[in-house]
Scaffold this motif. Sequence first.
Motif, PDB file in Angstrom:
ATOM      1  N   ARG A  39       0.831  -1.211   0.000  1.00 62.36           N
ATOM      2  CA  ARG A  39       0.000   0.000   0.000  1.00 62.36           C
ATOM      3  C   ARG A  39       0.863   1.258   0.000  1.00 62.36           C
ATOM      4  O   ARG A  39       0.461   2.298  -0.536  1.00 62.36           O
ATOM      5  CB  ARG A  39      -0.934  -0.004   1.211  1.00 62.36           C
ATOM      6  CG  ARG A  39      -2.118  -0.950   1.062  1.00 62.36           C
ATOM      7  CD  ARG A  39      -3.170  -0.699   2.128  1.00 62.36           C
ATOM      8  NE  ARG A  39      -2.694  -1.007   3.461  1.00 62.36           N
ATOM      9  CZ  ARG A  39      -2.765  -2.217   4.027  1.00 62.36           C
ATOM     10  NH1 ARG A  39      -3.288  -3.223   3.344  1.00 62.36           N
ATOM     11  NH2 ARG A  39      -2.319  -2.422   5.251  1.00 62.36           N
ATOM     12  N   ALA A  63       1.212   8.710  -5.142  1.00 66.35           N
ATOM     13  CA  ALA A  63       0.256   9.812  -5.037  1.00 66.35           C
ATOM     14  C   ALA A  63       0.931  11.073  -4.509  1.00 66.35           C
ATOM     15  O   ALA A  63       0.683  12.185  -5.004  1.00 66.35           O
ATOM     16  CB  ALA A  63      -0.905   9.405  -4.126  1.00 66.35           C
ATOM     17  N   SER A 116      -5.028   2.659 -10.736  1.00 66.87           N
ATOM     18  CA  SER A 116      -6.208   3.116  -9.987  1.00 66.87           C
ATOM     19  C   SER A 116      -6.164   2.663  -8.537  1.00 66.87           C
ATOM     20  O   SER A 116      -7.180   2.240  -7.973  1.00 66.87           O
ATOM     21  CB  SER A 116      -7.491   2.615 -10.667  1.00 66.87           C
ATOM     22  OG  SER A 116      -7.561   3.069 -12.005  1.00 66.87           O
ATOM     23  N   GLY A 117      -4.971   2.718  -7.962  1.00 70.94           N
ATOM     24  CA  GLY A 117      -4.812   2.344  -6.567  1.00 70.94           C
ATOM     25  C   GLY A 117      -4.712   0.855  -6.322  1.00 70.94           C
ATOM     26  O   GLY A 117      -4.584   0.420  -5.172  1.00 70.94           O
ATOM     27  N   GLU A 118      -4.781   0.032  -7.376  1.00 65.22           N
ATOM     28  CA  GLU A 118      -4.704  -1.430  -7.234  1.00 65.22           C
ATOM     29  C   GLU A 118      -3.282  -1.903  -7.513  1.00 65.22           C
ATOM     30  O   GLU A 118      -2.787  -1.792  -8.633  1.00 65.22           O
ATOM     31  CB  GLU A 118      -5.675  -2.107  -8.209  1.00 65.22           C
ATOM     32  CG  GLU A 118      -5.787  -3.619  -8.025  1.00 65.22           C
ATOM     33  CD  GLU A 118      -6.484  -3.989  -6.735  1.00 65.22           C
ATOM     34  OE1 GLU A 118      -5.900  -4.767  -5.952  1.00 65.22           O
ATOM     35  OE2 GLU A 118      -7.604  -3.497  -6.494  1.00 65.22           O
ATOM     36  N   GLY A 119      -2.583  -2.396  -6.466  1.00 63.10           N
ATOM     37  CA  GLY A 119      -1.256  -2.940  -6.650  1.00 63.10           C
ATOM     38  C   GLY A 119      -1.306  -4.318  -7.293  1.00 63.10           C
ATOM     39  O   GLY A 119      -2.340  -4.994  -7.263  1.00 63.10           O
ATOM     40  N   LEU A 150       0.686  -0.879 -10.930  1.00 64.80           N
ATOM     41  CA  LEU A 150      -0.153  -0.083 -10.038  1.00 64.80           C
ATOM     42  C   LEU A 150      -1.134   0.718 -10.885  1.00 64.80           C
ATOM     43  O   LEU A 150      -0.717   1.587 -11.654  1.00 64.80           O
ATOM     44  CB  LEU A 150       0.726   0.854  -9.201  1.00 64.80           C
ATOM     45  CG  LEU A 150       0.013   1.757  -8.198  1.00 64.80           C
ATOM     46  CD1 LEU A 150      -0.701   0.943  -7.123  1.00 64.80           C
ATOM     47  CD2 LEU A 150       1.017   2.718  -7.543  1.00 64.80           C
ATOM     48  N   TYR A 152       3.344   1.923  -1.708  1.00 60.49           N
ATOM     49  CA  TYR A 152       3.668   2.334  -3.077  1.00 60.49           C
ATOM     50  C   TYR A 152       2.596   3.285  -3.609  1.00 60.49           C
ATOM     51  O   TYR A 152       2.899   4.283  -4.260  1.00 60.49           O
ATOM     52  CB  TYR A 152       3.782   1.117  -3.991  1.00 60.49           C
ATOM     53  CG  TYR A 152       4.966   0.218  -3.710  1.00 60.49           C
ATOM     54  CD1 TYR A 152       6.000   0.615  -2.871  1.00 60.49           C
ATOM     55  CD2 TYR A 152       5.059  -1.042  -4.296  1.00 60.49           C
ATOM     56  CE1 TYR A 152       7.083  -0.212  -2.629  1.00 60.49           C
ATOM     57  CE2 TYR A 152       6.143  -1.877  -4.065  1.00 60.49           C
ATOM     58  CZ  TYR A 152       7.150  -1.464  -3.222  1.00 60.49           C
ATOM     59  OH  TYR A 152       8.228  -2.291  -2.980  1.00 60.49           O
ATOM     60  N   ARG A 153       1.345   2.932  -3.333  1.00 58.76           N
ATOM     61  CA  ARG A 153       0.245   3.778  -3.781  1.00 58.76           C
ATOM     62  C   ARG A 153       0.360   5.174  -3.169  1.00 58.76           C
ATOM     63  O   ARG A 153       0.205   6.187  -3.850  1.00 58.76           O
ATOM     64  CB  ARG A 153      -1.079   3.124  -3.381  1.00 58.76           C
ATOM     65  CG  ARG A 153      -2.310   3.879  -3.821  1.00 58.76           C
ATOM     66  CD  ARG A 153      -3.565   3.123  -3.426  1.00 58.76           C
ATOM     67  NE  ARG A 153      -3.736   3.085  -1.975  1.00 58.76           N
ATOM     68  CZ  ARG A 153      -4.152   2.009  -1.297  1.00 58.76           C
ATOM     69  NH1 ARG A 153      -4.398   0.883  -1.934  1.00 58.76           N
ATOM     70  NH2 ARG A 153      -4.316   2.075   0.012  1.00 58.76           N
ATOM     71  N   HIS A 154       0.639   5.211  -1.860  1.00 62.99           N
ATOM     72  CA  HIS A 154       0.755   6.499  -1.180  1.00 62.99           C
ATOM     73  C   HIS A 154       1.944   7.302  -1.704  1.00 62.99           C
ATOM     74  O   HIS A 154       1.838   8.515  -1.921  1.00 62.99           O
ATOM     75  CB  HIS A 154       0.900   6.282   0.334  1.00 62.99           C
ATOM     76  CG  HIS A 154      -0.266   5.570   0.960  1.00 62.99           C
ATOM     77  ND1 HIS A 154      -1.561   5.830   0.611  1.00 62.99           N
ATOM     78  CD2 HIS A 154      -0.316   4.598   1.912  1.00 62.99           C
ATOM     79  CE1 HIS A 154      -2.371   5.058   1.321  1.00 62.99           C
ATOM     80  NE2 HIS A 154      -1.646   4.310   2.111  1.00 62.99           N
ATOM     81  N   TYR A 162      -1.548  -5.110 -10.323  1.00 62.42           N
ATOM     82  CA  TYR A 162      -2.671  -5.149 -11.262  1.00 62.42           C
ATOM     83  C   TYR A 162      -2.528  -6.287 -12.271  1.00 62.42           C
ATOM     84  O   TYR A 162      -3.425  -7.137 -12.403  1.00 62.42           O
ATOM     85  CB  TYR A 162      -2.797  -3.804 -11.984  1.00 62.42           C
ATOM     86  CG  TYR A 162      -3.715  -3.852 -13.183  1.00 62.42           C
ATOM     87  CD1 TYR A 162      -5.093  -3.828 -13.021  1.00 62.42           C
ATOM     88  CD2 TYR A 162      -3.195  -3.956 -14.479  1.00 62.42           C
ATOM     89  CE1 TYR A 162      -5.940  -3.905 -14.119  1.00 62.42           C
ATOM     90  CE2 TYR A 162      -4.034  -4.037 -15.578  1.00 62.42           C
ATOM     91  CZ  TYR A 162      -5.403  -4.005 -15.388  1.00 62.42           C
ATOM     92  OH  TYR A 162      -6.237  -4.099 -16.473  1.00 62.42           O
ATOM     93  N   LEU A 212       7.441   4.996  -9.210  1.00 62.86           N
ATOM     94  CA  LEU A 212       7.195   3.627  -8.758  1.00 62.86           C
ATOM     95  C   LEU A 212       8.425   2.757  -8.924  1.00 62.86           C
ATOM     96  O   LEU A 212       8.799   2.015  -8.006  1.00 62.86           O
ATOM     97  CB  LEU A 212       6.007   3.021  -9.511  1.00 62.86           C
ATOM     98  CG  LEU A 212       5.655   1.581  -9.085  1.00 62.86           C
ATOM     99  CD1 LEU A 212       5.253   1.541  -7.616  1.00 62.86           C
ATOM    100  CD2 LEU A 212       4.530   1.013  -9.955  1.00 62.86           C
TER     101      LEU A 212
END
Length: 631
Positions: free
Chosen positions: A375, A382, A534-537, A532, A377-379, A539, A479
């Motif tokens: 998670r 962003a 739309s927030g989905e790692g 990654l 990574y998403r943060h 994918y 990323l």
Amino acid sequence: MCGIAGLFDTRGRRQVDRVLLAAMNGTLSHRGPDEDDIWTAPGVGLAHRRLSVIDIASGRQPLGNEDGSVMVCYNGEIYNYRELGKELRALGHVFRTRSDTEVIVHAWEEWGEACVTRLRGMFAFALHDARRGQLFLARDRLGVKPLFYAMLPDGTLAFGSELKALRAIPWLPRTIDVQAVEEYFAYGYVPDPRTIYSGAFKLAPGHTLLLQEGAAPAAPRPYWDVRFELGRAQPEQQVQEELAARLREAVRMRLVAEVPLGAFLSGGVDSSAVVAMMAGLTDGPVNTCSVGFEHRDFDESAYAREVATRYGTAHYSRTVDPDDYGLLDTLAALYDEPYADSSAIPTYRVCELARTRVTVALSGDGGDENLAGYRRYRHAVAEQNVRGCFPAALRGPVFGALGRWYPKADWAPRVFRAKTTFEALSRDLVEGYFHGVSLMTDAMRAQLFSASLRCQLQDYHAIEVMRRHLRGAQVHDALSTIQYLDLKTYLPGDILTKVDRASMAHALEVRVPLLDHELVEWTATLPSHLKLRSGEGKYIFKKALEPYLPRHILYRKKQGFAVPLAQWFRGPLRERVRESLLGPRLADTGFFNKKYLHEIVEQHQAGRRDYSAPIWSLLVFDAFLRRESGA
């Protein structure tokens, strides 16, 4: 899987102390309970503890070539050893065993130092060439297998699979490295190449070390790195199919064994994917094991049972006591140096369970780093996108001020905990990521450390570990940058260290197909939007697995191993926390600010702040000091 140790005289050909070498080897008995042996020659000694997995009858080590001029001791598995053996036989090499170990000997004879580039697997080995007067140390590309070394005051190079092998040497300098202390309280482990001792080192993943008799020791040299270079664009469906095929091949290569073999099955995406591939490659049912927790927030055992049922595995599960804190001292002995990942406790228990059924287990480790599953990574991505909206000259002052003014609110819902986010936005990508993954922030470490320690550090900062790795790195966006950093730091320093020590404590070999280096190299060429989205790692990985696993397994919230530290430190471990953090051992080091230690304890135990991670790291450090003193 095995343990190795050895001594090499860099100044001449003095006789090696066999008693000392035996003592070093004895510390590694848990890694190889089946056999042990020692080989010595003028100026060199190699020792080995064996866990028999391949060529049980004739694979004893140390093992040499036909005339004994080249000898090797080795820990690991070379999965392409049959193909290499065929190639080497065609070149005229004569084999006496069916072991993967002997392939290393003849590969050295044929290709010299470049032999490591031909090996596909996990390994750490030491090879002595009497004709050249050389000792060659090597570690696998991703750091699955460990290797420690130290140059002793008399010019002898000592090495071993674990730091405890070096600790068996009475005259090993054991001065604590203050920069390692700074790194430990930032990362929760001591990153390579450093150890907690200033005179001992880890050979870094993807590195070799060549020593020449009579010459000054050389520095380790890299032979591999992962490059995030974008490959040729392909349709998503084609990428999915190729990813599944590459994973299947990586799993297939790791099914060679002459002993019972199985897999860890947590119920998460990665371990479930490995089990799904194993089920399609084996004739009988796959042996799977998992641990469950009484606390539902931590328990994934129902998902593990569902996958086990789908693939008809022979599944074994055990519920772990949530108050399994009695392992603290056991872990201090296992890891040899401070190591603060509390998930080492359930990892130890799942390895203990697996060993009752199998000798080799496949795991899903490495998928999060390789395919962008965390998670954080998403943060981080962003945050980097937000940074891009502001000039650097404006971003630092504005977000820096907001970070200073906004109150710390650990108790509040996440949406209101903006202080850390503001602080991260005021920094660049690397500073922000370091800040986000740090066990203790810069400000906390500044308060924790005494004035004396801060003076000794001379402005050294743990972020330099990340800065050093990024020099010359092949990355193309935010990323890939943080993935690269994790592959170089968190993966070998935390995840693989945890699994190696926990598994080897039970003489269990763990294989990691998601860290097959060819698979890692290929996934590094995929664009970040396939990892990654739309927030989905993960994918593209999850899309590739849709034919094999149900959607609620693939797309549920990631859990992972966790233990209830906060409750422990306010309940059953309340007094131990006070004795350890406020007692004489930490104080006598001169490293810590006693006032801040007292504040941490009081604030946490009163329920005003959650200092569970810092307290655990300090408890582990105290346990290390207690073991050092023999108390």
